[in-house]
Design an enzyme around this catalytic site. Structure first.
Site, PDB file in Angstrom:
ATOM      1  N   ARG A  68       2.140  -6.984  -8.709  1.00 34.06           N
ATOM      2  CA  ARG A  68       1.775  -6.039  -9.792  1.00 34.06           C
ATOM      3  C   ARG A  68       0.564  -6.407 -10.641  1.00 34.06           C
ATOM      4  NH1 ARG A  68       4.527  -2.507  -6.992  1.00 34.06           N
ATOM      5  NH2 ARG A  68       6.752  -2.386  -7.398  1.00 34.06           N
ATOM      6  N   HIS A 234       8.640  -4.217   7.102  1.00 35.28           N
ATOM      7  CA  HIS A 234      10.018  -3.798   6.768  1.00 35.28           C
ATOM      8  C   HIS A 234      10.629  -2.720   7.662  1.00 35.28           C
ATOM      9  CE1 HIS A 234       7.526  -1.007   4.596  1.00 35.28           C
ATOM     10  NE2 HIS A 234       7.577  -1.564   3.434  1.00 35.28           N
ATOM     11  N   ASP A 305       9.609  -7.752   0.598  1.00 36.95           N
ATOM     12  CA  ASP A 305       9.048  -6.555  -0.029  1.00 36.95           C
ATOM     13  C   ASP A 305       9.404  -6.540  -1.530  1.00 36.95           C
ATOM     14  OD1 ASP A 305       7.684  -4.189  -0.376  1.00 36.95           O
ATOM     15  OD2 ASP A 305       9.302  -2.928   0.383  1.00 36.95           O
TER      16      ASP A 305
END
Ligand code: DOR
Length: 439
Positions: A68, A234, A305
């Protein structure tokens, strides 16, 4: 004392790369594993760590995280995320480009690398994001980075969803392409179809298994056409795993998350939108097929993830709640608990969470407890259990999808390049990792 990189770890049960284990000692010199033997005498200046009763694994290499920073630091930042890594035994990570600004040029990537050198307690690498327009940027990017394509589930410039847009990226260059494989057109249509439904369980129906399979098929087709290295991020469905079992070129790799192995659509009843992620959780049958594919080597390794969002954002309710859940803090203990219960071996965990991701991304000297390798290690306690508690979460988002799960295999010490980043509950915030070479 904390930052000393010459040390001797004694009496650990060491998980070796060949699958065997040894009760013995590991000598660390200048951040590297110098010797592994049954008994090594301490030398002057050695910081001795008694690991009696603990098991030593290679530090976890988590090759898919969203930390982030820059731009979305209210959810997480490189410092808080890597404190969570230290608690979780994660010593290296590869981070995704959906930060703000999007990581789509070398200059933006360089800024991220600089921030990381100042803030990361563990080793770091970053992907560059593909857009429909940045082929020249991808061409000129530093060789040590991967390319990420969001084929679906992204907004704005990072969404590259049509074959016409994706093909030129596969056609040019040689570096590894990692794809988030979901069919955006199908998702758009189904969003329309199921509009107005606010139970988050509908998320798995909207972004359904066909959406995942379509995109995986397209990525595979292009990878084969150009013999281009491809990593499918994923994997969520048994259908994709079965496809790859039939048809997986040697240059293709794939991964699964602990949540896609262990959680399924029933999680929405218990934790609501906290279970919402992309690609979505599937069924118990998918869990089972993904596990088998991992054991058979069809799925190469595990990634978390880690994609934190705040509780306030998650409380907005479906469909306004963002998709994603944190993972780095609990992934190793979650998986070691599975091993302890006999679902797999400890050696397989070391392989799936350290050796294999390092190998697939060509990260030198990482992922194995081996002489000459970097001393990125985690000492875990496999004798005691402790639940995942919200009040103990280190990640800035302050929650975890496995809350309440009683886990063993929690890290007691996490060692990054010989430095002790986590010591029985205390994070050493002075430790800094290094930039990874990968690609
Ligand atoms: O659920 C997800 N959230 N999946 C992703 O791949 C990315 C993500 C995010 O960045 O929030």
């Amino acid at each position: 004392m904390f930052s000393d990189t010459d040390r001797l770890i004694r009496h650990a049960q060491i998980i070796l790369p060949d699958g065997d284990s040894l009760l013995g000692d590991v000598q660390i010199r200048q951040g590297k594993i110098a010797r592994i033997a049954e008994a090594i005498a301490p030398e002057a200046g050695d910081d001795v760590l008694d690991a009696q009763g603990l098991t030593m694994f290679p530090g976890v290499v988590d090759p898919q995280v969203h930390f982030r920073e820059p731009g979305l630091e209210y959810k997480e930042d490189l410092f808080t995320a890597t404190c969570a890594c230290a608690r979780g035994g994660v010593t290296s990570f590869l981070e995704m480009p959906n930060t703000r600004p999007l990581t789509t040029t070398q200059a933006i990537l360089d800024d991220k690398l600089k921030l990381a050198s100042q803030k990361c307690l563990v080793n770091y690498g970053f992907f560059m994001g593909a857009t429909a327009e940045n082929l020249p940027d991808l061409r000129e990017a530093n060789p040590s980075c991967g390319i990420k394509i969001f084929m679906g589930s992204a907004h704005g410039a990072l969404l590259v969803s049509t074959e016409a847009e994706i093909e030129p990226i596969f056609a040019e260059g040689t570096r590894l392409i990692a794809v988030h494989a979901e069919d955006q057109q199908r998702i758009r249509d189904r969003r329309q179809q199921f509009q107005g439904i606010t139970d988050p369980v509908i998320h798995s129906t909207i972004q359904d298994r066909k959406a995942a399979l379509n995109a995986t098929q397209l990525a595979l087709k292009l990878s084969k056409k150009y013999q281009r290295r491809l990593h499918i991020l994923h994997l969520s469905t048994g259908d994709e795993a079965e496809l790859l079992r039939q048809d997986k070129p040697a240059w293709v790799t794939t991964e699964v998350t602990p949540q896609h192995l262990l959680l399924n659509e029933t999680a929405y009843e218990k934790i609501g939108t906290l279970a919402q992620m992309n690609p979505p959780l599937r069924t118990a049958k998918d869990n089972k097929i993904l596990w088998q594919a991992l054991k058979d080597g069809v799925i190469d390794f595990i990634a978390t993830d880690h994609a934190p969002h705040t509780l306030e954002e998650k409380a907005k309710g479906y469909p306004n709640s963002p998709s994603g859940m944190p993972g780095v803090e609990t992934s190793l203990a979650v998986m070691l608990t599975q091993a302890k219960e006999g679902k797999c071996s400890y050696a397989q965990i070391a392989n799936w969470m350290s050796a294999k991701p390092a190998e697939a991304y060509q990260i030198p000297n990482k992922g194995k407890i081996k002489e000459g390798y970097d001393a990125d290690l985690v000492l875990v306690d496999l004798e005691n259990y402790h639940p995942v508690l919200r009040e103990e979460v280190v990640s800035k988002c302050g929650w975890n999808p496995f809350e309440g799960w009683n886990l063993t295999g929690w890290a007691r010490y996490t060692i990054v390049g010989g430095q002790v980043a986590f010591d029985r509950g205390t994070i050493n915030t002075e430790v800094r990792g290094k930039a990874l070479k990968f690609g």
